[in-house]
Design a protein around this motif. Structure first.
Motif, PDB file in Angstrom:
ATOM      1  N   LEU A   1     -33.614 136.464 -70.123  1.00  0.00           N
ATOM      2  CA  LEU A   1     -34.235 135.638 -71.167  1.00  0.00           C
ATOM      3  C   LEU A   1     -35.754 135.748 -71.113  1.00  0.00           C
ATOM      4  CD1 LEU A   1     -31.839 132.555 -71.006  1.00  0.00           C
ATOM      5  CD2 LEU A   1     -31.823 134.436 -72.650  1.00  0.00           C
ATOM      6  N   GLU A   2     -36.238 136.938 -70.799  1.00  0.00           N
ATOM      7  CA  GLU A   2     -37.678 137.243 -70.773  1.00  0.00           C
ATOM      8  C   GLU A   2     -38.435 136.478 -69.692  1.00  0.00           C
ATOM      9  OE1 GLU A   2     -38.825 139.682 -72.195  1.00  0.00           O
ATOM     10  OE2 GLU A   2     -38.097 139.970 -74.242  1.00  0.00           O
ATOM     11  N   SER A   3     -37.721 135.893 -68.742  1.00  0.00           N
ATOM     12  CA  SER A   3     -38.409 135.126 -67.708  1.00  0.00           C
ATOM     13  C   SER A   3     -38.248 135.792 -66.345  1.00  0.00           C
ATOM     14  CB  SER A   3     -37.848 133.700 -67.677  1.00  0.00           C
ATOM     15  OG  SER A   3     -37.700 133.260 -66.347  1.00  0.00           O
ATOM     16  N   VAL A   4     -39.363 136.029 -65.696  1.00  0.00           N
ATOM     17  CA  VAL A   4     -39.316 136.709 -64.405  1.00  0.00           C
ATOM     18  C   VAL A   4     -38.566 135.850 -63.390  1.00  0.00           C
ATOM     19  CG1 VAL A   4     -41.502 135.809 -63.543  1.00  0.00           C
ATOM     20  CG2 VAL A   4     -40.663 137.976 -62.687  1.00  0.00           C
ATOM     21  N   LYS A   5     -38.639 134.560 -63.573  1.00  0.00           N
ATOM     22  CA  LYS A   5     -37.951 133.660 -62.652  1.00  0.00           C
ATOM     23  C   LYS A   5     -36.439 133.901 -62.687  1.00  0.00           C
ATOM     24  CE  LYS A   5     -37.656 128.770 -61.693  1.00  0.00           C
ATOM     25  NZ  LYS A   5     -37.507 127.529 -62.479  1.00  0.00           N
ATOM     26  N   LYS A   6     -35.929 133.990 -63.908  1.00  0.00           N
ATOM     27  CA  LYS A   6     -34.491 134.248 -64.033  1.00  0.00           C
ATOM     28  C   LYS A   6     -34.163 135.669 -63.579  1.00  0.00           C
ATOM     29  CE  LYS A   6     -30.583 132.679 -66.447  1.00  0.00           C
ATOM     30  NZ  LYS A   6     -29.755 133.877 -66.604  1.00  0.00           N
ATOM     31  N   GLU A   7     -35.087 136.566 -63.803  1.00  0.00           N
ATOM     32  CA  GLU A   7     -34.861 137.947 -63.372  1.00  0.00           C
ATOM     33  C   GLU A   7     -34.708 138.017 -61.851  1.00  0.00           C
ATOM     34  OE1 GLU A   7     -36.947 141.322 -65.445  1.00  0.00           O
ATOM     35  OE2 GLU A   7     -37.845 141.564 -63.467  1.00  0.00           O
ATOM     36  N   VAL A   8     -35.516 137.240 -61.154  1.00  0.00           N
ATOM     37  CA  VAL A   8     -35.435 137.185 -59.693  1.00  0.00           C
ATOM     38  C   VAL A   8     -34.061 136.662 -59.271  1.00  0.00           C
ATOM     39  CG1 VAL A   8     -36.353 136.078 -57.628  1.00  0.00           C
ATOM     40  CG2 VAL A   8     -37.918 136.913 -59.380  1.00  0.00           C
ATOM     41  N   ALA A   9     -33.634 135.595 -59.930  1.00  0.00           N
ATOM     42  CA  ALA A   9     -32.322 135.020 -59.611  1.00  0.00           C
ATOM     43  C   ALA A   9     -31.211 136.030 -59.890  1.00  0.00           C
ATOM     44  CB  ALA A   9     -32.093 133.750 -60.423  1.00  0.00           C
ATOM     45  N   ASN A  10     -31.316 136.708 -61.029  1.00  0.00           N
ATOM     46  CA  ASN A  10     -30.317 137.715 -61.363  1.00  0.00           C
ATOM     47  C   ASN A  10     -30.264 138.807 -60.309  1.00  0.00           C
ATOM     48  OD1 ASN A  10     -29.679 136.463 -63.766  1.00  0.00           O
ATOM     49  ND2 ASN A  10     -31.069 137.696 -64.991  1.00  0.00           N
ATOM     50  N   ALA A  11     -31.439 139.234 -59.859  1.00  0.00           N
ATOM     51  CA  ALA A  11     -31.494 140.299 -58.858  1.00  0.00           C
ATOM     52  C   ALA A  11     -30.784 139.851 -57.585  1.00  0.00           C
ATOM     53  CB  ALA A  11     -32.941 140.672 -58.567  1.00  0.00           C
ATOM     54  N   LYS A  12     -31.001 138.602 -57.217  1.00  0.00           N
ATOM     55  CA  LYS A  12     -30.356 138.089 -56.007  1.00  0.00           C
ATOM     56  C   LYS A  12     -28.832 138.080 -56.158  1.00  0.00           C
ATOM     57  CE  LYS A  12     -30.228 134.111 -52.871  1.00  0.00           C
ATOM     58  NZ  LYS A  12     -29.171 134.912 -52.222  1.00  0.00           N
ATOM     59  N   THR A  13     -28.376 137.616 -57.318  1.00  0.00           N
ATOM     60  CA  THR A  13     -26.931 137.615 -57.572  1.00  0.00           C
ATOM     61  C   THR A  13     -26.367 139.027 -57.468  1.00  0.00           C
ATOM     62  OG1 THR A  13     -27.219 135.776 -59.089  1.00  0.00           O
ATOM     63  CG2 THR A  13     -25.144 136.976 -59.226  1.00  0.00           C
ATOM     64  N   MET A  14     -27.074 139.961 -58.060  1.00  0.00           N
ATOM     65  CA  MET A  14     -26.621 141.354 -58.033  1.00  0.00           C
ATOM     66  C   MET A  14     -26.559 141.857 -56.588  1.00  0.00           C
ATOM     67  SD  MET A  14     -26.123 142.292 -61.113  1.00  0.00           S
ATOM     68  CE  MET A  14     -26.499 141.751 -62.779  1.00  0.00           C
ATOM     69  N   PHE A  15     -27.557 141.474 -55.832  1.00  0.00           N
ATOM     70  CA  PHE A  15     -27.607 141.919 -54.445  1.00  0.00           C
ATOM     71  C   PHE A  15     -26.425 141.351 -53.673  1.00  0.00           C
ATOM     72  CE2 PHE A  15     -29.373 141.781 -50.066  1.00  0.00           C
ATOM     73  CZ  PHE A  15     -29.598 143.139 -49.928  1.00  0.00           C
ATOM     74  N   ASP A  16     -26.173 140.065 -53.873  1.00  0.00           N
ATOM     75  CA  ASP A  16     -25.056 139.430 -53.177  1.00  0.00           C
ATOM     76  C   ASP A  16     -23.718 139.989 -53.647  1.00  0.00           C
ATOM     77  OD1 ASP A  16     -26.770 137.959 -51.688  1.00  0.00           O
ATOM     78  OD2 ASP A  16     -26.653 136.174 -52.943  1.00  0.00           O
ATOM     79  N   SER A  17     -23.680 140.472 -54.870  1.00  0.00           N
ATOM     80  CA  SER A  17     -22.453 141.085 -55.368  1.00  0.00           C
ATOM     81  C   SER A  17     -22.309 142.511 -54.868  1.00  0.00           C
ATOM     82  CB  SER A  17     -22.440 141.096 -56.893  1.00  0.00           C
ATOM     83  OG  SER A  17     -22.557 139.792 -57.387  1.00  0.00           O
ATOM     84  N   ARG A  18     -23.336 142.966 -54.152  1.00  0.00           N
ATOM     85  CA  ARG A  18     -23.295 144.301 -53.554  1.00  0.00           C
ATOM     86  C   ARG A  18     -23.071 145.404 -54.572  1.00  0.00           C
ATOM     87  NH1 ARG A  18     -22.371 141.388 -48.859  1.00  0.00           N
ATOM     88  NH2 ARG A  18     -22.478 142.599 -46.928  1.00  0.00           N
ATOM     89  N   VAL A  19     -23.741 145.291 -55.685  1.00  0.00           N
ATOM     90  CA  VAL A  19     -23.633 146.363 -56.679  1.00  0.00           C
ATOM     91  C   VAL A  19     -24.054 147.682 -56.045  1.00  0.00           C
ATOM     92  CG1 VAL A  19     -24.017 144.860 -58.662  1.00  0.00           C
ATOM     93  CG2 VAL A  19     -25.973 145.898 -57.521  1.00  0.00           C
ATOM     94  N   ASP A  20     -23.433 148.756 -56.509  1.00  0.00           N
ATOM     95  CA  ASP A  20     -23.778 150.075 -55.975  1.00  0.00           C
ATOM     96  C   ASP A  20     -25.102 150.577 -56.531  1.00  0.00           C
ATOM     97  OD1 ASP A  20     -21.477 150.166 -54.521  1.00  0.00           O
ATOM     98  OD2 ASP A  20     -20.358 151.361 -55.965  1.00  0.00           O
ATOM     99  N   GLY A  21     -25.450 150.080 -57.698  1.00  0.00           N
ATOM    100  CA  GLY A  21     -26.687 150.513 -58.320  1.00  0.00           C
ATOM    101  C   GLY A  21     -27.089 149.528 -59.397  1.00  0.00           C
ATOM    102  N   LEU A  22     -28.294 149.727 -59.919  1.00  0.00           N
ATOM    103  CA  LEU A  22     -28.860 148.739 -60.826  1.00  0.00           C
ATOM    104  C   LEU A  22     -29.488 149.429 -62.040  1.00  0.00           C
ATOM    105  CD1 LEU A  22     -28.823 145.760 -60.269  1.00  0.00           C
ATOM    106  CD2 LEU A  22     -31.013 145.964 -59.111  1.00  0.00           C
ATOM    107  N   LEU A  23     -29.227 148.851 -63.212  1.00  0.00           N
ATOM    108  CA  LEU A  23     -29.878 149.320 -64.441  1.00  0.00           C
ATOM    109  C   LEU A  23     -30.683 148.147 -64.977  1.00  0.00           C
ATOM    110  CD1 LEU A  23     -26.783 151.117 -66.038  1.00  0.00           C
ATOM    111  CD2 LEU A  23     -28.732 152.184 -64.897  1.00  0.00           C
TER     112      LEU A  23
END
Lengths: 345, 345
Positions: B101-123
């Motif tokens: 939603l154009e907010s770096v704050k939410k982007e940080v949270a999303n990144a953390k979720t992705m990390f905890d989900s152990r994604v193999d890669g990121l787009l």
DNA sequence: TTGTAAGCGTTATCAG
DNA sequence: CTGATAACGCTTACAA
């Protein structure tokens, strides 16, 4: 690229058993709060992150919710998903989102993917040409809960979340009648889909209640694309007696039609008053601004996700509440106002 | 709610070892093709589905790709995601999609979720106010590959996928100049973001190359919202010498501005010729239709996903190709054409 | 070409 | 309140 920290590593360093660490991390009541704190801080210090796969494997659940929507590219859907994400994150659920692109074929494939991903539950808004829910049978058989929203279909033991589209269609049409319209055209989508079927019903009811006759020539079923809007304008232009009101079941199409009508010399709302549906941002781009029905997207997403999660957590039996109706709002703007509005010209 | 079928069940019925079943199901070369067929058909018959969690746990990978985008509600993004889904499905990868939603704050949270989900890669396509990539450091440290698309930022060992926004901005501006514009205004977004910065560069270059001077008063940085478009129209209306050309870095905003300009008596393209960016469907709703830069969304999504997957499968070292430039296309429509067009009036 | 067996990181059961 | 231990279902050396 260091090795991941596990509860064994924490246990070893703290001279505890892995079981205790696991319990502490899950805030198990039977653990001393001192040890809890000690474990929590050590875990943070070591950069521990729980391995969902081991956990999921053991617990036989995934903490993942599947979402299937017709398209992602509408303002409405984006707000729905924002609402779902918010609730899901707060409850530590993940979302897997996929779009059917309005095709039942892709919807079937999506359902299969979701099934293979072993989602704990499903949130679905149906494609335009979906005729039955057979492709979700695997879920029903396994007792995996599913909630339908917006584009729904009656189904036993399956909660539906919608607005009252009949009433909204009724209100939109009544508004046009109150503005003096007597020949109101209704342009809608595939009436296999409840949303379009119901808006049409509301349209007809409103006409009847106000002593107007329903003229089938004034009901147009299309795909509600930009192209359809243009064609409709052309059609109206060639009508012997064109309508003086137009109720379109979708803002985007309404807007495209309005543009073409204006280009053909119709004045709006003077010659034809127009009402759309959804309160999409384009409704405020077109001149005159489009009267429309506001759809509570964020709320719909939040409620759908929360209901599903409550059910998964055993907090709410989903089949007791079979349909949830949300409030909508008729947003009156210049495109339908024949009494001069007080706002911008 | 029957119990799930496992490879053990299949093995028992077929008098084979679980290992053989596992290998057969994964099409291991060392397995007799007869046994393979036999196992495959038995598996289907029994309704077997692989347990990703056990598999992921064992393999230490997830076959999941995380996607973080600013918003889902643009036509462009929807096509990007459709492209990614297509490629990911074909390669048996799952997608986890989230919006910042154009907010770096939410982007940080999303990144953390992705990390905890152990994604193999990121787009990733960055939020408007993201200033650095620190929140992705955990990924870099662990060697988890990440590809930036559209909204990018230079980063070592990180592929970028974009169009040449400088050149596109140059072409858009040059087109206006060729149509006779001499005072061209440029309205763009936060120039922290490459896409806006580059389009601005292209605009300036085009002016200079055509012997026109860059007037800072004609460069307007906004958030490119509907509201900003309206305000810009108001601003133009009050300018001593208004521009005769307008290049907006986003169709939606361009369209809202055009509407307001028309309402204020400006003729388009007569008084002001307008060019937008993205080839959003709204560009064909407004009258006159908006000249714009076509963005290859589907292709961008496909290429991003395919590049990441190739890297994950060891087929392509991602850091060898550091930037991939896609083709764009200037789509000329009536909003900028001063030589009378042959198309619809 | 197939089988054996260990182990991926958790959590639940049972015992202390 | 804490510990030992056995799964969860799959993959992969290593053996045969």
């Amino acid at each position: 690229m260091e090795k991941d920290v596990t509860i064994y590593d924490i246990a070893r360093l703290l001279q505890l058993s892995p079981a205790t660490v696991s319990r502490a991390l899950n805030d198990h009541p039977a653990i001393n709060s001192n040890t809890k704190h000690m474990i929590a801080s050590k875990a943070k210090e070591m950069g521990y992150r729980s391995n969902m796969f081991a956990s999921n494997l053991r617990r036989q659940r995934t903490s993942t919710i599947g979402v299937i929507v017709p398209r992602l590219d509408s303002y409405f859907m984006s707000t729905v998903l924002a609402g779902m994400e918010k609730v899901a994150n707060d409850a530590n659920y993940n979302l897997i989102i996929s779009q059917s692109l309005e095709s039942v074929k892709k919807e079937v494939a999506n359902a299969k993917t979701m099934f293979d991903s072993r989602v704990d539950g499903l949130l679905v808004s149906l494609a335009a040409d979906t005729e039955n829910l057979d492709h979700f049978n695997t879920f029903f058989q396994k007792g995996i809960p599913m909630i339908l929203f917006d584009r729904i279909m009656p189904q036993k033991n399956c909660t539906n979340i919608v607005i009252d589209n009949v009433k909204a269609g009724y209100d939109a049409t009544s508004h046009l009648i109150e503005q003096g319209c007597r020949r109101i055209m209704h342009m809608t989508g595939n009436i296999k889909r409840n949303v379009y079927e119901d808006r049409l019903k509301g349209y007809k009811l409103a006409l009847m209640d106000h002593g107007l006759t329903v003229d089938d020539a004034l009901v147009q079923l299309t795909n509600l694309t930009r192209q359809d809007g243009l064609q409709m304008a052309d059609h109206i232009k060639h009508m012997a007696s064109p309508p003086d009101g137009l109720f379109v079941a979708n803002d985007f199409c309404a807007v495209s039609c309005m543009g073409a009508l204006k280009a053909n010399g119709f004045s709006i709302p003077g010659d034809i008053a127009v009402v759309g549906f959804n309160n999409d941002p384009v409704s405020q781009v077109i001149e005159p601004n489009l009267t429309t029905v506001h759809y509570p997207g964020q709320e719909m997403g939040e409620i759908a996700a929360q209901s599903l999660i409550n059910h998964l957590n055993g907090l709410l039996r989903i089949n007791t509440t079979n349909t949830i109706l949300l409030n909508y709002e008729l947003v009156v703007r210049a495109s339908s106002l024949r009494t001069p509005p007080a706002e911008s010209r």
